[in-house]
Enzyme design. Structure first.
Site, mmCIF file in Angstrom:
data_model
loop_
_atom_site.group_PDB
_atom_site.id
_atom_site.type_symbol
_atom_site.label_atom_id
_atom_site.label_comp_id
_atom_site.label_asym_id
_atom_site.label_seq_id
_atom_site.Cartn_x
_atom_site.Cartn_y
_atom_site.Cartn_z
ATOM 1 N N ASP A 1 5.793 -2.943 -2.730
ATOM 2 C CA ASP A 1 5.967 -2.977 -4.164
ATOM 3 C C ASP A 1 5.273 -2.045 -4.960
ATOM 4 O O ASP A 1 4.283 -1.378 -4.358
ATOM 5 C CB ASP A 1 5.857 -4.536 -4.807
ATOM 6 C CG ASP A 1 4.615 -5.035 -4.242
ATOM 7 O OD1 ASP A 1 3.522 -4.142 -4.364
ATOM 8 O OD2 ASP A 1 4.379 -6.296 -4.345
ATOM 9 N N HIS B 1 -0.440 9.206 10.448
ATOM 10 C CA HIS B 1 -1.435 9.673 11.333
ATOM 11 C C HIS B 1 -0.888 10.913 12.333
ATOM 12 O O HIS B 1 -1.490 11.831 12.715
ATOM 13 C CB HIS B 1 -2.426 8.930 11.998
ATOM 14 C CG HIS B 1 -3.389 8.377 10.897
ATOM 15 N ND1 HIS B 1 -4.668 8.538 11.106
ATOM 16 C CD2 HIS B 1 -3.344 7.873 9.694
ATOM 17 C CE1 HIS B 1 -5.347 7.713 10.127
ATOM 18 N NE2 HIS B 1 -4.523 7.313 9.406
ATOM 19 N N HIS C 1 -0.388 2.285 0.402
ATOM 20 C CA HIS C 1 -1.578 1.419 0.519
ATOM 21 C C HIS C 1 -1.339 -0.123 -0.140
ATOM 22 O O HIS C 1 -2.041 -0.987 -0.202
ATOM 23 C CB HIS C 1 -2.497 1.905 -0.347
ATOM 24 C CG HIS C 1 -3.399 3.028 0.344
ATOM 25 N ND1 HIS C 1 -3.894 4.175 -0.237
ATOM 26 C CD2 HIS C 1 -3.287 3.459 1.497
ATOM 27 C CE1 HIS C 1 -4.678 4.924 0.695
ATOM 28 N NE2 HIS C 1 -4.190 4.528 1.692
ATOM 29 N N THR D 1 -0.624 -8.268 -3.004
ATOM 30 C CA THR D 1 0.714 -8.608 -2.058
ATOM 31 C C THR D 1 0.738 -7.716 -0.917
ATOM 32 O O THR D 1 1.664 -6.868 -0.617
ATOM 33 C CB THR D 1 2.063 -8.150 -3.012
ATOM 34 O OG1 THR D 1 1.913 -6.894 -3.548
ATOM 35 C CG2 THR D 1 2.018 -9.347 -4.295
#
Length: 323
Positions: A251, A64, A191, A246
């Site tokens: 990952d 941001h 994300h 997760t």
């Protein structure tokens, strides 16, 4: 030495020259504060241990900051009576956390290297450590950023930060300005950490097709979201859902998640269906090393974008105030 090694070596050399030309370098603090990376790494570890959600917060904080006039630590400036509402008043900065932690890191660096290291560099280093501690790739970042001497208005932040309803067209255009191609898909892989607030989901749940189903989302997952983020809820700004199963580990499960119709945001679903991005999503889902490599490149390009260097900007004594 094989041809691939030669090409990689030349590429790294050319990139190093480009970075140096931008006023950033890998040994920027070699004389003024050679221990800065070790200080940040050691100081931030307790935060990761006491708050497992903090890596996602540090990563989002850097993203941001860098999206609004470049990586200059302007997002860390607190509002005061003498300026218009600062970046943090922007609606799109809802949920931003850990600004105070960067200020603490800065104070620790100041004890060893007074007035040498910028808040902008400390923020990038903190985000880099957040990726590593979560199981993500080791990313080598150049340093030498300087801090913004003023805080942009909340209006500028709201105009430049991506909307939670952004689609593939907007995403590709946004990151193309920072020299990204498939890295645009890789940066969405951030994300894999954290959560999405229900406030950012309700609009998508309202856009069902003629059959009553949200495009790109399995019926079961849609029902799950509607149960956890009910329309008209007074808690939509505090309730949330996990981005993927997760959520504390960096990952490639995010890509498998969206391929399976469990994408939370509009961009998640569109990337799987759009021919410009679908094959990249599938490749990252199948090969975590490819994702890590592309994400590292995206991280570097974003953290190098629009930086102040040399005689530009300042080095703040405190990250939350303009000196």
């Amino acid at each position: 030495m094989n041809l691939r090694a030669i090409v990689v070596g030349i590429s790294l050399f050319v990139f190093s020259i480009w970075v140096e030309g931008q006023g950033l370098s890998y040994n920027f603090y070699e004389n003024s504060c050679p221990q800065v990376e070790a200080i940040v790494r050691a100081a931030i570890q307790p935060t990761f241990l006491t708050d497992p959600t903090s890596p996602a917060a540090f990563l989002r904080l850097m993203f941001h900051d860098c999206q609004v006039q470049g990586c200059d630590a302007s997002i860390l400036v607190d509002p005061n009576a003498n300026i218009v509402p600062s970046e943090m008043a922007a609606g799109k900065n809802f949920g931003i956390r850990k600004r105070d932690s960067i200020n603490i890191l800065k104070s620790m660096v100041e004890l060893q290297c007074p007035q040498q290291v910028s808040c902008a560099d400390i923020l990038v280093l903190a985000a880099r450590e957040a990726v590593v501690v979560s199981g993500g790739p080791q990313i080598k970042v150049a340093l030498g950023r300087r801090d913004s001497p003023f805080a942009p208005s909340y209006k500028l932040a709201d105009s430049l930060l991506p909307s939670p309803t952004i689609g593939v067209d907007g995403m590709l255009q946004l990151f193309a300005k920072k020299g990204m191609t498939e890295e645009s898909v890789a940066i969405m892989g951030a994300h894999t950490l954290g959560v999405t607030h229900c406030l950012n989901i309700l609009n998508r749940l309202n856009q069902a097709d003629e059959g009553g189903q949200v495009q790109g989302m399995t019926p079961g997952f849609e029902a799950f979201l509607r149960l956890n983020c009910p329309q008209g809820s007074l808690t939509s700004n505090t309730s949330f859902v996990l981005n993927d199963p997760t959520t504390l580990i960096f990952d490639n499960h995010y890509y498998n998640h969206v391929i399976g119709g469990h994408g939370i945001l509009r961009i998640d679903a569109e990337m799987v269906m759009d021919p410009r991005t679908a094959m990249v999503v599938e490749r990252f889902a199948a090969n975590q090393d490819d994702f890590f490599q592309a994400f590292s490149s995206a991280f570097v390009k974003l953290s190098n974008s629009g930086v102040l260097t040399g005689n530009q900007g300042i080095v703040r004594k405190s990250c939350n105030a303009i000196d």
